[in-house]
Design a protein around this motif. Structure first.
Motif, PDB file in Angstrom:
ATOM      1  N   SER A  35       0.877  -1.156   0.000  1.00 11.70           N
ATOM      2  CA  SER A  35       0.000   0.000   0.000  1.00 11.70           C
ATOM      3  C   SER A  35       0.922   1.216   0.000  1.00 11.70           C
ATOM      4  CB  SER A  35      -0.874  -0.014   1.254  1.00 11.70           C
ATOM      5  OG  SER A  35      -1.630   1.157   1.326  1.00 11.70           O
ATOM      6  N   TYR A  36       0.658   2.149  -0.902  1.00 11.66           N
ATOM      7  CA  TYR A  36       1.506   3.333  -1.023  1.00 11.66           C
ATOM      8  C   TYR A  36       0.658   4.596  -0.962  1.00 11.66           C
ATOM      9  CZ  TYR A  36       5.115   0.201  -2.831  1.00 11.66           C
ATOM     10  OH  TYR A  36       6.030  -0.799  -2.981  1.00 11.66           O
ATOM     11  N   ARG A  37       1.297   5.661  -0.592  1.00 11.81           N
ATOM     12  CA  ARG A  37       0.667   6.972  -0.691  1.00 11.81           C
ATOM     13  C   ARG A  37       0.527   7.299  -2.184  1.00 11.81           C
ATOM     14  NH1 ARG A  37      -1.023   8.727   4.304  1.00 11.81           N
ATOM     15  NH2 ARG A  37       0.538   8.169   5.843  1.00 11.81           N
ATOM     16  N   ARG A  38      -0.483   8.027  -2.525  1.00 14.91           N
ATOM     17  CA  ARG A  38      -0.765   8.341  -3.927  1.00 14.91           C
ATOM     18  C   ARG A  38       0.414   9.044  -4.615  1.00 14.91           C
ATOM     19  NH1 ARG A  38      -6.506  10.562  -5.055  1.00 14.91           N
ATOM     20  NH2 ARG A  38      -6.792   8.555  -4.102  1.00 14.91           N
ATOM     21  N   VAL A  61       3.494   8.555  -4.420  1.00 14.80           N
ATOM     22  CA  VAL A  61       4.560   7.636  -4.856  1.00 14.80           C
ATOM     23  C   VAL A  61       4.372   7.285  -6.338  1.00 14.80           C
ATOM     24  CG1 VAL A  61       5.495   5.293  -4.563  1.00 14.80           C
ATOM     25  CG2 VAL A  61       4.974   6.700  -2.561  1.00 14.80           C
ATOM     26  N   PHE A  62       3.129   7.176  -6.781  1.00 10.23           N
ATOM     27  CA  PHE A  62       2.859   6.805  -8.164  1.00 10.23           C
ATOM     28  C   PHE A  62       3.119   7.945  -9.149  1.00 10.23           C
ATOM     29  CE2 PHE A  62       0.392   3.876  -5.576  1.00 10.23           C
ATOM     30  CZ  PHE A  62       0.875   2.681  -6.075  1.00 10.23           C
ATOM     31  N   ARG A  63       3.299   9.132  -8.641  1.00  7.56           N
ATOM     32  CA  ARG A  63       3.721  10.235  -9.515  1.00  7.56           C
ATOM     33  C   ARG A  63       5.222  10.142  -9.788  1.00  7.56           C
ATOM     34  NH1 ARG A  63      -0.482  13.012  -6.634  1.00  7.56           N
ATOM     35  NH2 ARG A  63       0.910  13.729  -4.990  1.00  7.56           N
ATOM     36  N   GLU A  64       5.969   9.529  -8.873  1.00  7.28           N
ATOM     37  CA  GLU A  64       7.421   9.388  -9.036  1.00  7.28           C
ATOM     38  C   GLU A  64       7.824   8.054  -9.662  1.00  7.28           C
ATOM     39  OE1 GLU A  64      10.029  10.491  -5.798  1.00  7.28           O
ATOM     40  OE2 GLU A  64       8.360  11.539  -4.835  1.00  7.28           O
ATOM     41  N   VAL A  94      11.312   1.719  -5.396  1.00  2.00           N
ATOM     42  CA  VAL A  94      10.827   2.694  -4.410  1.00  2.00           C
ATOM     43  C   VAL A  94      11.712   2.660  -3.162  1.00  2.00           C
ATOM     44  CG1 VAL A  94       8.915   3.304  -2.878  1.00  2.00           C
ATOM     45  CG2 VAL A  94       8.444   2.672  -5.255  1.00  2.00           C
ATOM     46  N   SER A  95      12.096   1.459  -2.735  1.00  3.36           N
ATOM     47  CA  SER A  95      12.879   1.336  -1.493  1.00  3.36           C
ATOM     48  C   SER A  95      14.278   1.948  -1.599  1.00  3.36           C
ATOM     49  CB  SER A  95      12.988  -0.131  -1.066  1.00  3.36           C
ATOM     50  OG  SER A  95      13.888  -0.843  -1.892  1.00  3.36           O
TER      51      SER A  95
END
Length: 169
Positions: free
Chosen positions: A38-41, A43-46, A68-69
């Protein structure tokens, strides 16, 4: 199992999936599978999922979380509960082989150093997938088709290593 889980292919998911309920506090990890993430929204912009991996679910989410990590901490929290609609691992032997082998080639090419150690770990992971595929093929009485699929996926993976498709990210 423990031998091939060393080095760049170390996958905390396999350890955490079975032991998450024993954790008393959140724990940092390098990667997740889709069912655990589960990610903050923002994160998907990056970061983006690799669209070319559609259908090869095993390493698409692993590749995403691993990238991401490198920039942000990832955490498994034992207080979080997940409900899966389709049980994990309920694939045909051929799908199991297709997902694991293709995903392993992709993850290796994109995320692991191509030195002697990286190639050794890669070979160990493929060997482990082969042994597990043999077991699944025998278990389901589909050994011939399972082995044929394994060889086909090895060929596709070797072609990918020689001529990778461009990443969409």
């Amino acid at each position: 199992r423990r031998l091939y889980m060393l080095g760049p292919f170390r996958d905390e998911r396999s350890l955490m999936n079975k032991r998450c309920s024993r954790l008393s506090a959140p724990r940092g990890v390098r990667l997740f599978s889709g069912g655990w993430m589960s990610y903050r929204r923002w994160v998907f912009r990056e970061f983006q999922f690799e669209a070319s991996l559609w259908g090869h679910r095993w390493n698409g989410s692993t590749d995403f979380s691993y990238r991401v990590s490198a920039w942000y901490p990832l955490v498994i929290d034992p207080a979080v509960r997940i409900r899966h609609r389709l049980p994990y691992g309920k694939h045909s032997p051929e799908d199991f082989v297709r997902i694991r082998v293709s995903g392993t080639f992709f993850f290796f090419y994109r995320n692991v150093r191509k030195n002697a150690l990286g190639w050794t770990y890669f070979a160990l992971v493929l060997w482990a997938i082969f042994v597990r595929s043999l077991w699944r093929g025998l278990e389901t009485r589909a050994l011939r088709q399972t082995l044929r699929t394994f060889v086909e996926e090895l060929r596709k993976g070797a072609r990918f290593i020689r001529r990778p498709f461009p990443a969409s990210y």
